[in-house]
Write an enzyme that holds these catalytic residues in place. Sequence first.
Site, PDB file in Angstrom:
ATOM      1  N   PHE A 142       0.769  -1.347   0.096  1.00  0.00           N
ATOM      2  CA  PHE A 142       0.047  -0.133   0.111  1.00  0.00           C
ATOM      3  C   PHE A 142       0.811   1.144  -0.046  1.00  0.00           C
ATOM      4  O   PHE A 142       1.552   1.482   1.101  1.00  0.00           O
ATOM      5  CB  PHE A 142      -0.937  -0.114   1.405  1.00  0.00           C
ATOM      6  CG  PHE A 142      -1.937   1.085   1.030  1.00  0.00           C
ATOM      7  CD1 PHE A 142      -2.777   1.512   0.606  1.00  0.00           C
ATOM      8  CD2 PHE A 142      -1.697   2.428   1.694  1.00  0.00           C
ATOM      9  CE1 PHE A 142      -3.810   2.321   0.217  1.00  0.00           C
ATOM     10  CE2 PHE A 142      -2.358   3.565   1.557  1.00  0.00           C
ATOM     11  CZ  PHE A 142      -3.576   3.493   0.929  1.00  0.00           C
TER      12      PHE A 142
ATOM     13  N   ASP B  26       9.687   2.887   1.549  1.00  0.00           N
ATOM     14  CA  ASP B  26       8.289   3.715   1.995  1.00  0.00           C
ATOM     15  C   ASP B  26       8.279   3.578   3.403  1.00  0.00           C
ATOM     16  O   ASP B  26       7.733   2.444   4.067  1.00  0.00           O
ATOM     17  CB  ASP B  26       7.291   3.001   1.119  1.00  0.00           C
ATOM     18  CG  ASP B  26       5.998   3.814   1.434  1.00  0.00           C
ATOM     19  OD1 ASP B  26       6.066   4.622   2.495  1.00  0.00           O
ATOM     20  OD2 ASP B  26       4.952   3.668   0.746  1.00  0.00           O
TER      21      ASP B  26
ATOM     22  N   LYS C 139       3.180  11.353   6.776  1.00  0.00           N
ATOM     23  CA  LYS C 139       2.215  11.128   7.939  1.00  0.00           C
ATOM     24  C   LYS C 139       2.969  11.819   9.101  1.00  0.00           C
ATOM     25  O   LYS C 139       2.870  13.032   9.442  1.00  0.00           O
ATOM     26  CB  LYS C 139       2.068   9.608   8.082  1.00  0.00           C
ATOM     27  CG  LYS C 139       1.517   8.956   7.155  1.00  0.00           C
ATOM     28  CD  LYS C 139       0.753   7.584   7.603  1.00  0.00           C
ATOM     29  CE  LYS C 139       0.059   7.023   6.517  1.00  0.00           C
ATOM     30  NZ  LYS C 139      -1.304   7.462   6.050  1.00  0.00           N
TER      31      LYS C 139
END
Length: 401
Positions: free
Chosen positions: A141, A226, A255
Amino acid sequence: MSTTADAIRSADAHSAHTYHPLPVVVATAEGAWMTDVEGRRYLDMLAGYSALNFGHGNRRLLDAAHAQLERVTLTSRAFHHDRFADFCTELAALCGKEAVLPMNTGAEAVETAVKTARKWGYEVKGVPDGHAKIVVAADNFHGRTTTIVSFSTDHEARDHYGPYTPGFEIVPYGDLTALAAAVTSNTVAVLLEPIQGEAGVLVPPAGYLRGVRELTRERNVLFMADEIQSGLGRTGKTFACEHEDVVPDVYILGKALGGGVVPVSAVVADLDVLGVFRPGEHGSTFGGNPLACAVALEVIAMLRTGEYQQRATELGDHLHRELNLLVGGGAVTAVRGRGLWAGVDIDPSRGTGREISEKLMELGVLVKDTHGSTIRIAPPLVISKEDLDWGLDQLRSVLGA
């Protein structure tokens, strides 16, 4: 003041239904706790999918934001501003790299990394133009843009959004043999999550990341990590790759870099990688804006203390000890994760992940399900041991364990 039901009805009537949130409407939040529009308090055990590593309303981050709001919030990259150089310098140093390319959201950062790898492949490695390949992992994801869903194996994210962007090779996560077989002379990068979050907090086999690092170095391929969810303290290290003493060529961050205050993301690498860009070839109006830089600089300063990494380690060890006691008792079939991050597979006899999440909500604990039977637990790193234990007590109660 509107009731929960009123607020949900209004949201459903006037927004696209791209999410299926739990039926709670948050009005205020502080630390690890949130309060809804009717005054009920909930323990946040999700932390905005790790965007809120430092808790809601963190005083240091709010003070940094307030101070910058009084000065300047946006110049665009048409001009310099006085927070940009410090942000790039400090973030590069935190990552042990030379350069930073700032963006806003995690998906933007992944898109930027894809462009970076392709341009590097053509201009540095010498791959024929239009033939670059990037190897990715199944069950990944990385976001939901058109390019990113082109290499997703999640049907909900991918179906009916074609035609899809070519140039990606998907291999099983954790399988070094399959990865090695997929890398060719036209491969420019391997893009991986060090821990797969959305897939259920999947930790790869020991030695996998080290093997990826060795393979990519041998084959002259970029290793792009990531760390949008796994990075910045969540797993007990600044970066999840550190658990195997691995340094990738490219960090993709987001984030928690914005502290839950503003969206901030970045691609961080050495100049032999990011140096392929020239003015006008990539950018963002809001990327690296003064407000974002001010907040991110405070996040970096907080991470430099090591306090949050230590809390994630110590509380994470406690979390996993307690969760693993539930395995094999008919309530939980498996627990995975690292630091203050866990994927808990619920025995189907006790309900789906969604049903367990709703029951926990009724007891004042907020988590989120994924892939049917799994719930994810990722509280803010500032959570107290007492609050963490209270949340775990509610989980035991719901599971009848």
